[in-house]
Design a protein around this motif. Structure first.
Motif, PDB file in Angstrom:
ATOM      1  N   LEU A 255      -9.988  35.022  -1.437  1.00  0.00           N
ATOM      2  CA  LEU A 255     -10.660  34.974  -2.734  1.00  0.00           C
ATOM      3  C   LEU A 255     -10.029  35.946  -3.717  1.00  0.00           C
ATOM      4  N   ASN A 256      -9.603  37.115  -3.245  1.00  0.00           N
ATOM      5  CA  ASN A 256      -8.904  38.047  -4.137  1.00  0.00           C
ATOM      6  C   ASN A 256      -7.618  37.425  -4.666  1.00  0.00           C
ATOM      7  N   ALA A 257      -6.866  36.756  -3.795  1.00  0.00           N
ATOM      8  CA  ALA A 257      -5.614  36.114  -4.223  1.00  0.00           C
ATOM      9  C   ALA A 257      -5.899  35.034  -5.262  1.00  0.00           C
ATOM     10  N   GLN A 258      -6.974  34.285  -5.050  1.00  0.00           N
ATOM     11  CA  GLN A 258      -7.329  33.250  -6.019  1.00  0.00           C
ATOM     12  C   GLN A 258      -7.772  33.862  -7.349  1.00  0.00           C
ATOM     13  N   HIS A 259      -8.531  34.934  -7.283  1.00  0.00           N
ATOM     14  CA  HIS A 259      -8.943  35.608  -8.516  1.00  0.00           C
ATOM     15  C   HIS A 259      -7.728  36.134  -9.270  1.00  0.00           C
ATOM     16  N   LYS A 260      -6.774  36.704  -8.540  1.00  0.00           N
ATOM     17  CA  LYS A 260      -5.551  37.204  -9.177  1.00  0.00           C
ATOM     18  C   LYS A 260      -4.798  36.069  -9.869  1.00  0.00           C
TER      19      LYS A 260
ATOM     20  N   HIS B  51     -10.730  26.873  -6.529  1.00  0.00           N
ATOM     21  CA  HIS B  51     -11.253  28.185  -6.136  1.00  0.00           C
ATOM     22  C   HIS B  51     -12.751  28.105  -5.857  1.00  0.00           C
ATOM     23  N   PHE B  52     -13.496  27.446  -6.733  1.00  0.00           N
ATOM     24  CA  PHE B  52     -14.936  27.336  -6.548  1.00  0.00           C
ATOM     25  C   PHE B  52     -15.255  26.635  -5.230  1.00  0.00           C
ATOM     26  N   GLN B  53     -14.504  25.599  -4.902  1.00  0.00           N
ATOM     27  CA  GLN B  53     -14.735  24.895  -3.637  1.00  0.00           C
ATOM     28  C   GLN B  53     -14.512  25.827  -2.448  1.00  0.00           C
ATOM     29  N   THR B  54     -13.448  26.611  -2.496  1.00  0.00           N
ATOM     30  CA  THR B  54     -13.152  27.562  -1.422  1.00  0.00           C
ATOM     31  C   THR B  54     -14.273  28.586  -1.298  1.00  0.00           C
ATOM     32  N   GLU B  55     -14.656  29.161  -2.421  1.00  0.00           N
ATOM     33  CA  GLU B  55     -15.692  30.192  -2.435  1.00  0.00           C
ATOM     34  C   GLU B  55     -17.029  29.636  -1.954  1.00  0.00           C
ATOM     35  N   GLU B  56     -17.405  28.480  -2.460  1.00  0.00           N
ATOM     36  CA  GLU B  56     -18.687  27.873  -2.091  1.00  0.00           C
ATOM     37  C   GLU B  56     -18.727  27.500  -0.611  1.00  0.00           C
ATOM     38  N   ALA B  57     -17.618  27.012  -0.083  1.00  0.00           N
ATOM     39  CA  ALA B  57     -17.561  26.671   1.344  1.00  0.00           C
ATOM     40  C   ALA B  57     -17.735  27.921   2.201  1.00  0.00           C
ATOM     41  N   LEU B  58     -17.093  29.002   1.810  1.00  0.00           N
ATOM     42  CA  LEU B  58     -17.203  30.260   2.544  1.00  0.00           C
ATOM     43  C   LEU B  58     -18.632  30.800   2.481  1.00  0.00           C
TER      44      LEU B  58
END
Length: 133
Positions: free
Chosen positions: A16-21, A57-64
């Protein structure tokens, strides 16, 4: 003024940090395009790229968050949905009076930093405690 990554923005999760960056880099790319007056085509190219990547990113975050039963996952998803809806308005209603590249940039900058520092920070410790770093 470009937004720089600092550890204050960390959510203690490598992915998630990498995606935010990456989102911050796209935001800075958009700012550069606006400041250098690179034109509408370049502006729309970056906005479209950001929109697509934000959804990924939202899909990754929401799945986690769902996988680890984060208690406020539904509220978090609603915030993402609201952002996407607002972004779609900005992208597809260019005739709106306040829909200037500068206003869109300000909206994206404010939303992204506030979302990471506020809403996303709420899950950082929760996920770390569950070994999802």
């Amino acid at each position: 003024m470009p937004v720089s990554w600092t550890e204050d923005l960390s959510v203690n999760n490598t992915t998630l940090n990498a995606q935010h960056k990456k989102l911050l880099n796209m935001l800075n790319e958009l700012e550069t395009a606006i400041l250098l007056n690179q034109g509408d085509a370049r502006y729309h190219e970056i906005i479209t790229k950001m929109s697509n990547y934000a959804k990924e990113h939202f899909q990754t975050e929401e799945a986690l968050l769902t996988e680890h039963a984060f208690p406020d996952v539904e509220e978090h998803i609603s915030e993402h949905d609201e952002f996407v809806a607002n972004l779609m308005i900005l992208m597809f209603e260019p005739e709106a009076e306040d829909n200037t590249p500068e206003n869109v940039l300000a909206f994206l900058k404010e939303w992204l930093v506030n979302h990471i520092m506020g809403t996303d920070k709420q899950y950082a410790a929760y996920l770390s405690e569950r070994g999802a770093g």
